[in-house]
Write an enzyme that holds these catalytic residues in place. Structure first.
Site, PDB file in Angstrom:
ATOM      1  N   TRP A 141       0.873  -1.179   0.000  1.00  0.00           N
ATOM      2  CA  TRP A 141       0.000   0.000   0.000  1.00  0.00           C
ATOM      3  C   TRP A 141       0.903   1.220   0.000  1.00  0.00           C
ATOM      4  O   TRP A 141       1.795   1.343   0.844  1.00  0.00           O
ATOM      5  CB  TRP A 141      -0.875  -0.049   1.251  1.00  0.00           C
ATOM      6  CG  TRP A 141      -1.845   1.063   1.413  1.00  0.00           C
ATOM      7  CD1 TRP A 141      -2.727   1.523   0.482  1.00  0.00           C
ATOM      8  CD2 TRP A 141      -2.049   1.856   2.601  1.00  0.00           C
ATOM      9  NE1 TRP A 141      -3.476   2.549   1.015  1.00  0.00           N
ATOM     10  CE2 TRP A 141      -3.080   2.775   2.307  1.00  0.00           C
ATOM     11  CE3 TRP A 141      -1.477   1.873   3.859  1.00  0.00           C
ATOM     12  CZ2 TRP A 141      -3.539   3.701   3.233  1.00  0.00           C
ATOM     13  CZ3 TRP A 141      -1.924   2.785   4.797  1.00  0.00           C
ATOM     14  CH2 TRP A 141      -2.947   3.692   4.478  1.00  0.00           C
ATOM     15  N   ASP A 223       0.043  -4.544   9.916  1.00  0.00           N
ATOM     16  CA  ASP A 223      -1.028  -3.662   9.473  1.00  0.00           C
ATOM     17  C   ASP A 223      -2.242  -4.557   9.235  1.00  0.00           C
ATOM     18  O   ASP A 223      -2.223  -5.428   8.358  1.00  0.00           O
ATOM     19  CB  ASP A 223      -0.634  -2.929   8.187  1.00  0.00           C
ATOM     20  CG  ASP A 223      -1.655  -1.862   7.795  1.00  0.00           C
ATOM     21  OD1 ASP A 223      -2.696  -1.748   8.482  1.00  0.00           O
ATOM     22  OD2 ASP A 223      -1.415  -1.154   6.811  1.00  0.00           O
ATOM     23  N   LYS A 259     -13.036  -0.883   6.811  1.00  0.00           N
ATOM     24  CA  LYS A 259     -13.601  -1.886   5.925  1.00  0.00           C
ATOM     25  C   LYS A 259     -14.598  -2.791   6.653  1.00  0.00           C
ATOM     26  O   LYS A 259     -15.723  -2.971   6.213  1.00  0.00           O
ATOM     27  CB  LYS A 259     -12.482  -2.751   5.307  1.00  0.00           C
ATOM     28  CG  LYS A 259     -11.324  -1.973   4.671  1.00  0.00           C
ATOM     29  CD  LYS A 259     -11.746  -1.155   3.487  1.00  0.00           C
ATOM     30  CE  LYS A 259     -10.577  -0.617   2.685  1.00  0.00           C
ATOM     31  NZ  LYS A 259      -9.730   0.349   3.338  1.00  0.00           N
TER      32      LYS A 259
END
Length: 413
Positions: A141, A223, A259
């Protein structure tokens, strides 16, 4: 004489790629346009979804006359922080029972990464050690690089991850990088649903990764942006984190609830800290309190209250897990259908990786020229890396997208 203008020395910064892609999509008037770039869940009608459990809890909050708008503690809502850490580490976590786990409420997963990065730069491997190498996966990312660079780290390196030829994990390259990294280097690991590749290590591969990291004294910074969203199971998606904790690692976990709760704009994150003992934990959190105080002073309450009330009530928690499974199952269905349609069209190459990958994103293997063809000729918007958001696919557009990919692969080399 007049003073120089405020931005006299400031060059124009390039736009953030994923937001630029969405802006371009909005301006496109083509009737069959499809946005596969945005990193957010969409229903089969291509609409954002407010989770039913979130709607229910929002009503409970509105009707709770005991709540007010006083400041939260600097480190955040205590019942949110403890519940978030418990979701990551498990109800029966030995580390939690030993009182060596703490949390810092943050502004999304990005805020959690930044607080952790700031602490590590100041206090890990010496004081203000900007030279400690930080390793991020190749690819990763894109914000990982920026967050650690802006925290002051000068040596950010890629570690092998994606094998383009076999469209899967480059385990040998990854293990070799772990062996060769300087001791005490920091490694940013994706807990599940790797972004952008959608390719995760197996449990046996995670064990090999952990063995080397433990032996070589490397720091683990997970993460965790997609827990539950990847497989539909909170426990399965947290397996790697829990294994590393069981192996005795001190580590950080940046958690995002964007999310799995659909709370994108509430910016609900948590930094879970697993320390050696309670005394170390207390000192670490005291320094993180100083970092937060000069960054956002104290966090907002609404999103944290929604998550906290849901996680701390057995009935709501159960309902939430059902909502999460609904999202995960839709993504798995789209993966299965896209692979089948590409194979039925006789699209050159292998497409098994689409169902072998997991989570919101799939690394299609399309090259930049093929991506350009998809956008310009077919009005299908995706990242230059070939990453697509599986939630952008619906039963209505999947035939068009599959045909577009087939054309891109056959016409553009």
């Amino acid at each position: 004489s007049l003073s120089p203008s405020l931005a006299a020395m400031s060059p124009q910064a390039p736009p953030v790629a994923v937001f630029k892609l969405t802006a371009d999509f909005r301006e496109d008037s083509h009737p069959q346009k499809v946005n596969l770039g945005v990193g957010a869940y969409r229903t089969d009608d291509c609409q954002p979804w407010v989770l039913p459990v979130v709607k229910k809890v929002e009503k409970l909050i509105v009707e709770d006359s005991s709540l007010n708008h006083e400041y939260l503690p600097i480190l955040g809502l205590p019942e949110f922080r403890s519940a978030a850490s418990k979701v990551a580490l498990g109800d029966d976590s030995t580390a939690i029972k030993e009182n060596r786990v703490g949390g810092v409420q943050a502004l999304g997963g990005t805020g959690a990464l930044r607080v952790g990065a700031d602490f590590l730069r100041r206090w890990y491997n010496g004081t203000n050690n900007t030279a400690t190498p930080v390793y991020v996966s190749a690819p990763t990312w894109e914000n990982h690089n920026g967050v650690f660079a802006d925290a002051g780290f000068k040596d950010i390196r890629p570690y092998h991850y994606w094998d383009a030829a076999k469209r899967g994990l480059d385990l040998d390259g990854l293990l070799d990088d772990l062996e060769k990294a300087p001791e005490r280097s920091i490694f940013v690991l994706h807990a599940c649903a790797h972004n952008p590749t959608g390719t995760d290590p197996t449990q046996e591969e995670w064990k090999k990764i952990a063995e080397i990291m433990k032996r070589r004294n490397l720091f683990v910074f997970f993460d965790s942006a997609y827990q539950g969203f990847a497989s539909g199971s909170l426990d399965k998606d947290a397996w790697a984190i829990r294994f590393f904790v069981s192996e005795g690692f001190e580590l950080f976990v940046a958690q995002s609830f964007s999310k799995n709760f659909g709370l994108y704009n509430e910016r609900v994150g948590n930094l879970t800290v697993v320390a050696q003992d309670n005394e170390n934990l207390t000192r670490i959190l005291s320094q993180m309190e100083k970092i937060v105080r000069t960054t956002w002073s104290n966090p907002p309450s609404q999103g944290a209250r929604i998550v906290s009330k849901t996680l701390n009530c057995p009935e709501l928690f159960s309902e939430w897990k059902g909502n999460v499974k609904t999202m995960a199952d839709r993504v798995l269905l789209m993966r299965d259908q896209l692979k089948t349609k590409l194979q039925d069209l006789g699209t050159p190459g292998t497409w098994d990786h689409i169902t072998q990958q997991i989570g919101m994103f799939s690394f299609t293997g399309l090259n930049p020229k093929q991506v350009e063809y998809m956008i310009k000729e077919k009005h299908v918007y995706l990242m230059a890396s070939g990453r697509i958001n599986m939630c952008g696919l619906t039963t209505k557009n999947i035939d068009y997208v599959a045909q577009s990919i087939h054309e891109a692969v056959t016409k553009v080399q």
